[in-house]
Design a protein around this motif. Sequence first.
Motif, short mmCIF file in Angstrom:
data_model
loop_
_atom_site.label_atom_id
_atom_site.label_comp_id
_atom_site.label_asym_id
_atom_site.label_seq_id
_atom_site.Cartn_x
_atom_site.Cartn_y
_atom_site.Cartn_z
N GLY A 86 -9.31 -2.23 -7.25
CA GLY A 86 -7.94 -2.05 -6.77
C GLY A 86 -7.33 -3.40 -6.48
N HIS A 87 -7.15 -3.71 -5.20
CA HIS A 87 -6.70 -5.02 -4.78
C HIS A 87 -7.32 -5.33 -3.42
CE1 HIS A 87 -3.70 -2.60 -2.55
NE2 HIS A 87 -3.47 -3.67 -1.82
N ILE A 88 -7.10 -6.50 -2.89
CA ILE A 88 -7.70 -6.87 -1.61
C ILE A 88 -7.04 -6.06 -0.50
CG2 ILE A 88 -8.03 -8.73 0.07
CD1 ILE A 88 -8.01 -10.66 -2.36
N VAL A 89 -7.84 -5.23 0.16
CA VAL A 89 -7.38 -4.35 1.23
C VAL A 89 -8.18 -4.69 2.48
CG1 VAL A 89 -7.19 -1.96 2.00
CG2 VAL A 89 -6.78 -2.52 -0.41
N GLN A 90 -7.50 -4.97 3.57
CA GLN A 90 -8.19 -5.31 4.80
C GLN A 90 -8.56 -4.11 5.64
OE1 GLN A 90 -5.23 -8.33 6.23
NE2 GLN A 90 -7.12 -9.48 6.51
N GLY A 91 -7.82 -3.03 5.49
CA GLY A 91 -8.04 -1.88 6.37
C GLY A 91 -7.30 -2.06 7.68
N HIS A 92 -6.35 -3.01 7.71
CA HIS A 92 -5.51 -3.26 8.88
C HIS A 92 -4.13 -2.70 8.58
CE1 HIS A 92 -8.23 -7.01 9.53
NE2 HIS A 92 -8.87 -5.87 9.74
N VAL A 93 -3.90 -1.47 8.96
CA VAL A 93 -2.67 -0.76 8.64
C VAL A 93 -1.49 -1.45 9.31
CG1 VAL A 93 -1.45 1.44 8.95
CG2 VAL A 93 -3.87 1.42 8.29
N ASP A 94 -0.43 -1.68 8.53
CA ASP A 94 0.77 -2.32 9.06
C ASP A 94 1.67 -1.33 9.79
OD1 ASP A 94 0.56 -5.08 8.08
OD2 ASP A 94 0.65 -4.15 6.10
N THR A 95 1.80 -0.14 9.22
CA THR A 95 2.71 0.86 9.77
C THR A 95 2.46 2.18 9.06
OG1 THR A 95 5.05 1.31 10.27
CG2 THR A 95 4.58 0.36 8.10
N THR A 96 3.20 3.19 9.43
CA THR A 96 3.14 4.47 8.71
C THR A 96 4.46 4.71 8.00
OG1 THR A 96 3.87 5.72 10.65
CG2 THR A 96 1.48 5.54 10.29
N GLY A 97 4.37 5.46 6.92
CA GLY A 97 5.55 5.92 6.21
C GLY A 97 5.47 7.43 6.14
N THR A 98 6.51 8.05 5.66
CA THR A 98 6.56 9.50 5.54
C THR A 98 6.78 9.87 4.07
OG1 THR A 98 7.52 9.66 7.75
CG2 THR A 98 7.73 11.59 6.33
N ILE A 99 6.04 10.85 3.60
CA ILE A 99 6.27 11.33 2.24
C ILE A 99 7.63 12.03 2.21
CG2 ILE A 99 5.51 12.94 0.44
CD1 ILE A 99 2.64 12.34 1.30
N LEU A 100 8.49 11.58 1.30
CA LEU A 100 9.84 12.13 1.18
C LEU A 100 9.93 13.23 0.15
CD1 LEU A 100 11.85 8.77 1.31
CD2 LEU A 100 11.41 10.39 3.19
#
Length: 195
Positions: free
Chosen positions: A94-108
């Motif tokens: 995939g790509h470099i993922v830290q597992g440090h979530v920035d925020t949440t979004g909502t499925i539209l």
Amino acid sequence: MFTGIVEELGTVLALEEQSDAVRLTVEGSVTTDAALGDSIAVNGCCLTVATRGEGSFTADVMKMTLDKTSLGALEVGHRVNLERACTPTTRLGGHIVQGHVDTTGTILRREPGEHWELVEIALPEQIRRYVVLHGSITVDGISLTVAELHDESLVVSLIPETLARTTLGFKQPGDPVNLEADIIAKHVERLIKND
């Protein structure tokens, strides 16, 4: 560090409320070689294995994580994306993922196609500057490519494998998802600001 390639869907077995945290117990086969202190991404959140059972693990999730991510909305029986931390010899699929979530979004919205599905997700202002068309974004721990980019949302295109093996196969409009922007974009911004 993770790659954003979800290994399996786990199941929430227990949520033990504490004064300022939750002890989360998740069932999944990724725990077969997990040791105490290992990192496992749960819906994209890097959690530390605190105890291990037969086919399950428990992690302590502090209040800040519960408030900042969709983990605070989990209930017993919910399915979650699981990925073990990568090793230096792991393919970076995939790509470099830290597992440090920035925020949440909502499925539209969801728009089914013959062989794939488009999912539109609200894009909070604090991470918009890090998201680019055809760049990488982590949604619930899944490394995805931004297929469309709008002023206040992004669209990802999900192949059948992603729909079958991750939470994005069944989440619906209105459901929250964890978002992590590409760490490289954050580092570039910081370097430019300090130049």
